[in-house]
Design a protein around this motif. Structure first.
Motif, PDB file in Angstrom:
ATOM      1  N   LEU A 109      31.337  36.578  37.829  1.00 28.26           N
ATOM      2  CA  LEU A 109      32.776  36.427  37.894  1.00 28.26           C
ATOM      3  C   LEU A 109      33.000  37.460  39.262  1.00 28.26           C
ATOM      4  O   LEU A 109      33.283  36.700  39.818  1.00 28.26           O
ATOM      5  N   GLY A 110      32.118  38.587  39.627  1.00 27.75           N
ATOM      6  CA  GLY A 110      32.919  38.924  40.595  1.00 27.75           C
ATOM      7  C   GLY A 110      31.778  38.024  42.130  1.00 27.75           C
ATOM      8  O   GLY A 110      33.025  37.512  43.216  1.00 27.75           O
ATOM      9  N   GLU A 111      30.573  36.997  41.647  1.00 25.63           N
ATOM     10  CA  GLU A 111      30.938  36.541  42.805  1.00 25.63           C
ATOM     11  C   GLU A 111      32.115  35.304  42.704  1.00 25.63           C
ATOM     12  O   GLU A 111      32.329  34.034  43.919  1.00 25.63           O
ATOM     13  N   MET A 112      32.271  35.091  41.401  1.00 22.70           N
ATOM     14  CA  MET A 112      33.383  33.605  41.404  1.00 22.70           C
ATOM     15  C   MET A 112      34.501  34.246  42.390  1.00 22.70           C
ATOM     16  O   MET A 112      35.148  33.241  43.063  1.00 22.70           O
ATOM     17  N   VAL A 113      35.286  35.423  42.136  1.00 21.70           N
ATOM     18  CA  VAL A 113      36.251  35.850  42.512  1.00 21.70           C
ATOM     19  C   VAL A 113      36.138  36.310  43.821  1.00 21.70           C
ATOM     20  O   VAL A 113      36.775  35.236  44.836  1.00 21.70           O
ATOM     21  N   GLU A 114      34.948  36.189  44.561  1.00 19.91           N
ATOM     22  CA  GLU A 114      34.629  35.964  46.189  1.00 19.91           C
ATOM     23  C   GLU A 114      34.703  34.777  46.613  1.00 19.91           C
ATOM     24  O   GLU A 114      35.249  34.514  47.344  1.00 19.91           O
ATOM     25  N   ARG A 115      34.464  33.959  46.253  1.00 17.93           N
ATOM     26  CA  ARG A 115      34.043  32.294  46.342  1.00 17.93           C
ATOM     27  C   ARG A 115      35.493  32.104  46.189  1.00 17.93           C
ATOM     28  O   ARG A 115      36.188  31.533  47.231  1.00 17.93           O
ATOM     29  N   ALA A 116      36.432  32.619  45.182  1.00 19.21           N
ATOM     30  CA  ALA A 116      37.722  31.819  44.941  1.00 19.21           C
ATOM     31  C   ALA A 116      38.890  32.744  45.853  1.00 19.21           C
ATOM     32  O   ALA A 116      39.371  31.526  46.631  1.00 19.21           O
ATOM     33  N   PHE A 153      44.515  34.504  28.109  1.00 17.89           N
ATOM     34  CA  PHE A 153      43.411  35.185  29.326  1.00 17.89           C
ATOM     35  C   PHE A 153      44.068  35.172  30.701  1.00 17.89           C
ATOM     36  O   PHE A 153      44.622  36.111  30.957  1.00 17.89           O
ATOM     37  N   PHE A 154      45.016  34.418  30.891  1.00 18.44           N
ATOM     38  CA  PHE A 154      45.762  33.570  32.186  1.00 18.44           C
ATOM     39  C   PHE A 154      47.049  34.058  32.093  1.00 18.44           C
ATOM     40  O   PHE A 154      47.772  35.069  33.038  1.00 18.44           O
ATOM     41  N   ARG A 155      47.596  34.700  30.960  1.00 13.04           N
ATOM     42  CA  ARG A 155      48.719  35.497  30.996  1.00 13.04           C
ATOM     43  C   ARG A 155      48.419  36.639  31.459  1.00 13.04           C
ATOM     44  O   ARG A 155      48.958  37.435  31.551  1.00 13.04           O
ATOM     45  N   TYR A 156      47.060  37.053  30.595  1.00 12.69           N
ATOM     46  CA  TYR A 156      47.097  38.468  30.362  1.00 12.69           C
ATOM     47  C   TYR A 156      46.917  39.159  32.305  1.00 12.69           C
ATOM     48  O   TYR A 156      47.442  40.241  32.706  1.00 12.69           O
ATOM     49  N   HIS A 157      46.137  37.976  33.188  1.00 13.91           N
ATOM     50  CA  HIS A 157      46.029  37.904  34.552  1.00 13.91           C
ATOM     51  C   HIS A 157      47.662  38.403  35.445  1.00 13.91           C
ATOM     52  O   HIS A 157      47.559  38.811  36.094  1.00 13.91           O
ATOM     53  N   SER A 168      50.209  39.184  34.305  1.00 13.91           N
ATOM     54  CA  SER A 168      50.744  40.249  34.479  1.00 13.91           C
ATOM     55  C   SER A 168      50.161  41.832  34.611  1.00 13.91           C
ATOM     56  O   SER A 168      50.777  42.448  34.740  1.00 13.91           O
ATOM     57  N   HIS A 169      48.607  41.731  34.618  1.00 14.02           N
ATOM     58  CA  HIS A 169      47.492  42.988  34.924  1.00 14.02           C
ATOM     59  C   HIS A 169      47.516  42.962  36.508  1.00 14.02           C
ATOM     60  O   HIS A 169      46.727  41.436  36.962  1.00 14.02           O
ATOM     61  N   THR A 170      47.589  43.676  36.768  1.00 18.41           N
ATOM     62  CA  THR A 170      47.190  43.564  38.409  1.00 18.41           C
ATOM     63  C   THR A 170      45.601  44.299  38.861  1.00 18.41           C
ATOM     64  O   THR A 170      45.246  43.562  39.615  1.00 18.41           O
ATOM     65  N   GLU A 171      45.341  44.715  37.805  1.00 15.38           N
ATOM     66  CA  GLU A 171      43.820  45.187  37.836  1.00 15.38           C
ATOM     67  C   GLU A 171      43.244  44.582  37.603  1.00 15.38           C
ATOM     68  O   GLU A 171      42.469  43.323  37.691  1.00 15.38           O
ATOM     69  N   ARG A 172      42.219  44.399  38.861  1.00 13.65           N
ATOM     70  CA  ARG A 172      40.705  43.620  39.166  1.00 13.65           C
ATOM     71  C   ARG A 172      39.365  43.564  38.310  1.00 13.65           C
ATOM     72  O   ARG A 172      38.609  42.718  38.284  1.00 13.65           O
ATOM     73  N   THR A 173      39.176  43.875  37.254  1.00 15.25           N
ATOM     74  CA  THR A 173      37.743  44.364  36.595  1.00 15.25           C
ATOM     75  C   THR A 173      38.034  43.259  34.985  1.00 15.25           C
ATOM     76  O   THR A 173      39.418  42.458  35.210  1.00 15.25           O
ATOM     77  N   THR A 174      37.399  43.154  34.759  1.00 13.56           N
ATOM     78  CA  THR A 174      36.456  41.849  33.770  1.00 13.56           C
ATOM     79  C   THR A 174      37.243  42.570  32.357  1.00 13.56           C
ATOM     80  O   THR A 174      37.334  43.443  31.904  1.00 13.56           O
ATOM     81  N   HIS A 175      38.336  41.202  31.659  1.00 20.31           N
ATOM     82  CA  HIS A 175      39.210  41.312  30.541  1.00 20.31           C
ATOM     83  C   HIS A 175      38.114  40.793  29.515  1.00 20.31           C
ATOM     84  O   HIS A 175      37.638  39.315  29.841  1.00 20.31           O
ATOM     85  N   VAL A 176      38.047  41.284  28.374  1.00 16.24           N
ATOM     86  CA  VAL A 176      37.393  40.423  27.442  1.00 16.24           C
ATOM     87  C   VAL A 176      38.517  39.801  26.406  1.00 16.24           C
ATOM     88  O   VAL A 176      38.753  40.515  25.923  1.00 16.24           O
ATOM     89  N   GLY A 177      38.672  38.450  26.775  1.00 16.71           N
ATOM     90  CA  GLY A 177      39.171  37.913  25.602  1.00 16.71           C
ATOM     91  C   GLY A 177      39.574  37.280  24.314  1.00 16.71           C
ATOM     92  O   GLY A 177      38.481  37.462  24.158  1.00 16.71           O
ATOM     93  N   LYS A 178      40.485  36.928  23.253  1.00 16.65           N
ATOM     94  CA  LYS A 178      40.232  36.053  22.186  1.00 16.65           C
ATOM     95  C   LYS A 178      39.481  35.083  22.527  1.00 16.65           C
ATOM     96  O   LYS A 178      39.588  34.391  23.353  1.00 16.65           O
ATOM     97  N   PRO A 179      38.384  34.787  21.478  1.00 15.30           N
ATOM     98  CA  PRO A 179      37.768  33.805  21.131  1.00 15.30           C
ATOM     99  C   PRO A 179      38.574  32.390  21.422  1.00 15.30           C
ATOM    100  O   PRO A 179      39.390  32.668  21.106  1.00 15.30           O
ATOM    101  N   PRO A 227      35.622  34.636  26.151  1.00 16.87           N
ATOM    102  CA  PRO A 227      36.152  34.501  27.467  1.00 16.87           C
ATOM    103  C   PRO A 227      36.295  35.928  28.035  1.00 16.87           C
ATOM    104  O   PRO A 227      37.279  36.965  27.976  1.00 16.87           O
ATOM    105  N   LEU A 228      35.147  35.755  29.225  1.00 15.39           N
ATOM    106  CA  LEU A 228      34.938  36.667  30.565  1.00 15.39           C
ATOM    107  C   LEU A 228      36.115  35.829  31.305  1.00 15.39           C
ATOM    108  O   LEU A 228      35.445  34.902  31.881  1.00 15.39           O
ATOM    109  N   SER A 229      36.942  37.389  32.077  1.00 15.87           N
ATOM    110  CA  SER A 229      38.001  36.686  33.133  1.00 15.87           C
ATOM    111  C   SER A 229      37.981  37.856  34.048  1.00 15.87           C
ATOM    112  O   SER A 229      38.244  38.895  33.929  1.00 15.87           O
ATOM    113  N   ARG A 230      38.140  37.507  35.736  1.00 13.41           N
ATOM    114  CA  ARG A 230      39.141  38.279  36.776  1.00 13.41           C
ATOM    115  C   ARG A 230      40.334  37.582  37.008  1.00 13.41           C
ATOM    116  O   ARG A 230      40.102  36.707  37.619  1.00 13.41           O
TER     117      ARG A 230
END
Length: 515
Positions: free
Chosen positions: A79-86, A142-146, A148-159, A171-174
């Motif tokens: 995810l860290g690499e994906m954020v950098e590329r995105a 997970f999409f709605r979570y991000h 409404s939340h500004t932190e950049r840490t990894t979120h472990v979402g509902k299956p 789902p793991l998301s940033r």
């Protein structure tokens, strides 16, 4: 004449009566003592079986937690690499390169099912799938979570069940930000539930045992035996989650499941720094199956022994031999279980990538060697080793090559620690540590130079390194805590400062000095 003989007969009868009573009392007392000892032995052996199983399940829970931590950390790194590329992407050609990169990562990582980069509206911008599908995922939790939340840490979402493949995933998301800091989208890496299931199936928990993986809010991610309908349900009111909330991150207890009503011995563990909980359990009935067989056998033997006490003889010896044979078998079973526990302990104390000791094992060993050096007045040395320009290596050659590089460097470090008392450990990322008991500054420097030369001799190509190959920098600190009063943490700080000096003065070198 008979009359004078009567008093003598009465005298004998009077003497015989107390002897009979004493014999009956002795036999009854011995029988009662034997029965009491038998009951006590059964109780203690029962507790021993439960205690040994508790140690075994606790070690297995540690192994499960280590497996989950490794999987989440792999997803986090991706995810860290994906954020950098995105956030630093570009035109269509850049998206095509990102697409190819995501496909390469997924094919090389068995834990991963899919990778996605979503725009601010939930549309799919890039994916590891063969083609980008139309539609939006803005409705996902997970999409709605991000949003409404500004932190950049990894979120472990509902299956979730993948809309692309129909596979159940975690789902793991940033969050992705625009240059002005506003919401720009989400990157998501989904972990295969079946990957965890395959690992959990390798554990022998009996016919009625269970293994759980859940978010610490009680959302069930996986349960063995597996039923897809249970994925995503809440076990917040279940005994394991309730015990975790009361007792803390690690625990073992006999609990009754709310799902199937089976009483099991549970060991659970909360992952460090992650909102996940793992638990493993064996049913009490299966744990005590062997013990109940012992109860039947030994109880029958004791009853035979008690019934034969009046006869006294060979049968008692035979019974004692039977008890001894049962005791030997129990000791063998216990020894086998202890050996199994030791193997699980070794698994829990080792780093899954390099095979060296992990951070937990390093910290406990450092504390122990510090105390020994302080008590005996002996020196002790600590090396901190860092792979030079490793981020550039990863960026150029990829994480798979980076992992192989770390394994080869770890092998060179392990080869440099020749004494049984030395400990080589992976400290974190590309950083390693070596504990050298009974070693002064000169000895520490010699070992450090041996390691540095061994790594250089590997000749691992590194195009972004001035030397053209992989090297390491080392900080070597030696101390006598009995004289200088230094703490174990002071050694780490000192070695880290020396390592920093080695990197600041050109890398591929050792900086060593005593306290």
């Amino acid at each position: 004449m008979p009359t004078p003989s009567l008093p003598a007969i009465d005298q004998l009868l009077l003497q015989r009566t107390p002897l009979v009573r004493r014999t009956i009392g002795l036999v009854a007392g011995f029988a009662a003592m034997l029965l009491a000892l038998h009951v006590w032995n059964l109780w203690t052996s029962r507790q021993a079986v439960l205690n040994d199983t508790a140690v075994s399940t606790a070690n297995m829970a540690r192994a499960l937690a280590s497996h989950a931590e490794r999987s989440i950390k792999i997803g986090d790194a991706v995810l860290g690499e994906m954020v950098e590329r995105a956030e630093h992407g570009g035109d269509g050609a850049a998206l095509l390169r990102i697409h190819e990169r995501l496909q390469a990562i997924t094919s090389a990582t068995p834990e991963l099912q899919e990778l996605f980069i979503y725009g601010a509206d939930g549309s799919r911008l890039a994916t590891s799938l063969p083609s980008t599908l139309p539609g939006t995922n803005a409705d996902r939790e997970f999409f709605r979570y991000h949003q409404s939340h500004t932190e950049r840490t990894t979120h472990v979402g509902k299956p979730i069940r993948s809309r692309s493949t129909g596979v159940l995933t975690i789902p793991l998301s940033r969050r992705v930000n625009r240059p002005d800091g506003s919401f720009g989208g989400v990157v998501m890496a989904s972990l295969k539930l079946e990957f965890f299931g395959a690992f959990y199936d390798s554990f022998d928990v009996g016919r009625s045992g269970t293994i759980l993986l859940a978010i610490d809010d009680g959302t069930l991610l996986y349960r063995r035996p597996f039923h897809a309908s249970m994925v995503g349900t809440s076990i917040a009111n279940g005994p394991v989650v309730q015990l975790y909330r009361k007792a803390g991150p690690v625990g073992t207890a006999m609990l009754v499941s709310n799902i199937d009503g089976i009483e099991r011995l549970y060991s659970y563990r909360h992952l460090d720094g992650m909102p996940l909980l793992v638990a493993i359990a064996r049913s009490q009935a299966e744990i005590l199956d062997g013990w109940r067989g012992t109860v039947v056998n030994t109880s029958a033997a004791v009853l035979i022994a008690v019934s034969m006490l009046a006869w006294i003889g060979v049968r008692m010896v035979r019974q004692l031999r039977a008890r001894e044979a049962l005791s030997v078998e129990l000791q063998r079973a216990r020894a086998a279980l202890q050996a199994h526990n030791l193997s699980l302990q070794a698994l829990a104390d080792s780093d899954g990538l390099t095979g060296l000791a992990n951070r937990r094992c390093f910290e406990s060993t450092l504390a122990r060697e510090h105390e020994r050096a302080r008590r005996n007045g002996l020196p002790c040395a600590l090396l901190l080793v860092d792979v030079d320009h490793f981020k550039k290596f990863n960026d150029r050659y990829g994480h798979v090559a980076g992992d192989d590089c770390l394994r080869r460097v770890a092998g060179a470090i392990a080869a440099g620690t020749r004494r049984p008392t030395d400990l080589a450990a992976r400290y974190g990322g590309e950083e390693f540590a070596v504990i050298l008991p009974d070693t002064n500054a000169d000895g520490a420097r010699a070992v450090a130079e041996t390691i540095r030369a061994a790594v250089a001799a590997l000749g691992i190509p590194h195009a972004d390194h001035p030397a053209g190959h992989v090297t390491v920098s080392l900080g070597a600190h030696a101390a006598r805590p009995a004289l200088d009063g230094s703490a174990a943490l002071d050694w780490v700080r000192a070695a880290d400062a020396l390592l920093y000096e080695a990197k600041a003065t050109g890398r591929n070198r050792t900086v060593a000095r005593p306290a």
